[in-house]
Design a protein around this motif. Sequence first.
Motif, PDB file in Angstrom:
ATOM      1  N   ARG A   1     -34.828 -15.944  -7.750  1.00 30.62           N
ATOM      2  CA  ARG A   1     -34.913 -14.542  -8.143  1.00 30.62           C
ATOM      3  C   ARG A   1     -34.840 -13.713  -6.865  1.00 30.62           C
ATOM      4  O   ARG A   1     -35.452 -14.060  -5.856  1.00 30.62           O
ATOM      5  N   ARG A   2     -34.075 -12.639  -6.902  1.00 30.25           N
ATOM      6  CA  ARG A   2     -33.937 -11.809  -5.710  1.00 30.25           C
ATOM      7  C   ARG A   2     -34.597 -10.455  -5.931  1.00 30.25           C
ATOM      8  O   ARG A   2     -34.646  -9.954  -7.060  1.00 30.25           O
ATOM      9  N   MET A   3     -35.027  -9.843  -4.856  1.00 33.97           N
ATOM     10  CA  MET A   3     -35.588  -8.497  -4.933  1.00 33.97           C
ATOM     11  C   MET A   3     -34.500  -7.492  -4.591  1.00 33.97           C
ATOM     12  O   MET A   3     -33.741  -7.696  -3.647  1.00 33.97           O
ATOM     13  N   LEU A   4     -34.415  -6.433  -5.374  1.00 34.06           N
ATOM     14  CA  LEU A   4     -33.474  -5.371  -5.020  1.00 34.06           C
ATOM     15  C   LEU A   4     -33.923  -4.711  -3.729  1.00 34.06           C
ATOM     16  O   LEU A   4     -35.100  -4.383  -3.575  1.00 34.06           O
ATOM     17  N   VAL A   5     -33.013  -4.534  -2.792  1.00 33.14           N
ATOM     18  CA  VAL A   5     -33.345  -3.784  -1.591  1.00 33.14           C
ATOM     19  C   VAL A   5     -32.742  -2.388  -1.714  1.00 33.14           C
ATOM     20  O   VAL A   5     -32.054  -2.073  -2.688  1.00 33.14           O
ATOM     21  N   THR A   6     -33.026  -1.569  -0.737  1.00 34.32           N
ATOM     22  CA  THR A   6     -32.738  -0.141  -0.861  1.00 34.32           C
ATOM     23  C   THR A   6     -31.280   0.151  -1.201  1.00 34.32           C
ATOM     24  O   THR A   6     -30.992   1.007  -2.037  1.00 34.32           O
TER      25      THR A   6
END
Lengths: 537, 453
Positions: free
Chosen positions: A378-383
């Motif tokens: 699972r990846r985290m959305l970055v800016t």
Amino acid sequence: MGLVALAILSFLGCQPAPAPASVLAPLDPARLARRLSIDLRGVLPSLDELDMVDADPAALDTLREQWLADPLFEERIVQLYQEQWFTVVDGFVVSKDDYGISGPRNYEYVHSVGEEPIRIIARVIATDQAYSVITTADWTMASPTLAGIWPIAYPEGESGWQMSYYTDGRPAAGVLSANGLWWRYPTALNNNNRLRAAAIFKLLVCTDLLSRPVSLSGDVDVDQTDPSEAIRTDPACQECHASIEPVAATLFGFYPYNDQSAVELEYYHPEREALGPELLQVEPAWQGSPVSGLADLGLAIAADPLFGECAVRTIAEGLLRRELSERDAELLAAAGTSFAARENMKDAIRILTASEAYSAGGFTVLADAAVVAETSTRRMLVTSQLRSIADGLVGLNWSLHEYDQLDNDALGYRVLGGSVDGYDVFTPQRRPGLTSALTAQRVAEVTAALIVARDLGEGATPQLLYGVSAMTVPADPAFTDGVRAAYRRLLAVHPTDEDVAELTSAWQAVLDAGGTPEDAWACVLAVLLRDAEFVTY
Amino acid sequence: MRRSSPRLTPAALAPALARRSLLTLLAGTVAGALVPGRLGLPARAAVASSDRKFLFVLARGGWDPTWVFAPEFDNSSVDMPGDDSEPATQSGHTWVSSASRPSVDALFTNYGSRICTINGLVVPSVAHEQCSRLLFTGGTSPGVDDFQTRLASGASSHLPLGNVIFSGPSYTSPGATGVVRLGRRGQLAALLDGSCTDDTFPSLHLPTPSAQGIEDSLVAARASRASRAALAPASRGEQQLISAAYVAALADAASISELSDLLAGTEDDPLAEMLAAGVLLGRGGARCVTLADDGDLDATWDQHSVIAQQSKNYECLFGNLLALLDSLAATPGQAGGADGGSLLDEVTVVVCSEMGRYPQLNSAGGKDHWPTTSLLLIGGGVRGGQGIGDYDGNMGGTPVVLSTGELDPDGVHGGVLIEPLHIGATLLAIAGMDPVEALGPGAEAIGGAIEGG
């Protein structure tokens, strides 16, 4: 296995070996479509696209091809390379004031400079050119701002980023001839381009010479030792400098006599090319093979097997959102083989994004600790992703004084939101933290308010809150349908009845607290846009 | 417009916490206290290791130790400052003194008993980015937590702002969550109160306080549920971990409003930044704070030409450090306040630079990069009044017996060159953590630098 083979095995009393049990559990098709869409286009899939993969997971192959051809794909490549080449920083030695650029255009100026080299790469990949073009092209990518300050011929009547040509006679070497690369990786005068050479090794063949330990003390007698002589003769120094010096020697057309001067830094100086061999006392070469200059260096790098391997590795790390490990060797080899046939990065991306590693959404019970530690499910959305998703949803443009607040750190929230700045932060955030949660919150609230203003305004045609108006109340079927559609669009998941009920309760609570229906819908959308499922993919 | 939220006009951008307001804050903090730097230090109090806090100051660019730390006047191989510099000795320290750097003299004179100078620290690279990573992590591998992150994770109780970066680099592993950057203009404060979007969307209908509360509650509840749920069809995965981190981040964000006055930036004022860092540590908001010093008037420490700029940089930095130590010493400590201890007993100040400079001038009158440097440990947990380590004749490092801090030039007593890993191990030991467990084999603390060590 074919029926004949099975029959033979059965006749021999053998059972076919079972397929190796996987340690990774795949994402469901809709979530995988969301991941792929964010990775390739930077936006969420539409409801129609989600329905397509729900009906037939194989439709993802069709969507992948469409998305690889989408104009947004090129922008995504820019974002991915920004995280690894670190050229898009908030300032350079030469400022906009040195060019007399008036007004608050510093953001546009520094981004134009920093994006130049990675836009060359993005254009090559997006337009299916052979990847070797990135070190051999006779063109660059320029914005009107760059064309206005540097010796660049920009196509008349165009706007935005365009293929353009330097007019100062610099060699055709793609990114190696781009001012933007050498402004980000400058040379101190007595460093003689060595740092730049090290950057070439790191960025183009993934060899980080600077990470090797240096020992200048100990046996060194500073009175007796000329550092430049030691670099040429000391075996310890030569471990790195044998590679660095001959490359540095090819870069003297970019060597400034004054490293603070705009004119010195913006022009190529062909008359200084001979300085390299003279100052460094070494002939230009790439990995031991002589080269005749910068253009030849570009060709030599492009012919190096490490170049292709590094290219695939770079894009794989960007898509898998993690460091690669030995477990990825097979995947990298497959992607590398596919890439090598046409030197086409999209071929590698096809292999990578169709892989089990890319599609993983969790671990099975067979996964051991090492797998868990080395795999991203699972990846985290970055800016940058929050920015492009919100832009896609409602055209969010959070800028101030012409600074995109989600794409700078001088005034904005790029690093606080989880991205890199190429100066103090080099690794995108993989887990939410306090500042990324707050950044996501503020983006969510503004995005929600903009959607409500667009979709619920008088005479509006809702684009997210389908079938809903400011007059719609929970008793109306349209209310639940609207909630479900928004939920599905934003999270790529069908909501449960419990999900709908709690969002409806929140809607009602806002109204009960004196809010308007618009406030209530904005609350529902903000909750979804801040949801743990939304801020991940 | 967000209704009824205090609006940080910004010029939100611009700055918020000015030096004047910071000094007001400080005055409140230290009301009635002496300024012990000048009048005698208060008694030290026993502080639990796990309560210690850390303030890192990075002189970014590579300082030249010969202007303060290395009085190599008798070494013809070393180009010393060409001004009135001369050696000075007091409180167990020998340094390079000059009338143009009175703050350097004052720092050693007033706080020498609380300072341990590390000389001959070897940072085995000559590239800024690699040296910074080495200095703060002990290695060059990406994806490794820096010492600050490790220290913050070892705090005895959870602090919402565990590891705060006012300015400067941070290095973390993929799973790290505890780094909090303020932003160069104090952007965190504008994120906290929601004013960050006001100037761009002045007429947008943003949440009322009551709607905000409803929104926050539901977001937290859903994230909490996700952190506990299994994501079908997988039996386990990162979604739960990420959701758990998200829950914690949301809770932290909701808990720091009382610190927002310290998070609004300091107008690029290094002194104000340093003092704000001290106040933040004193108010229990963080375990580590890092800030970068870019030299006097941001002239940088990276002097490949005109090396004399180092003098101004040191004077500016040490003047700011002096003010910081004065404020820490005058502020009652949290843990030891009852028996007279000050914040200086609880805070370990680490003053460092990622590299040193070549012993001899180059043709431009500057000095190039060099992998040996100096570092200051000050305050809580530090055995002050001494220098550990030394430079050899070529400005390389001299081996040291780590357990005692004694020099061992020939290495016959097991002495080793001091490297960043030893510094990290020392800080972790001061924090009551096991260095080897955290940093791996070779992470031996410099016992001689630790109070009671």
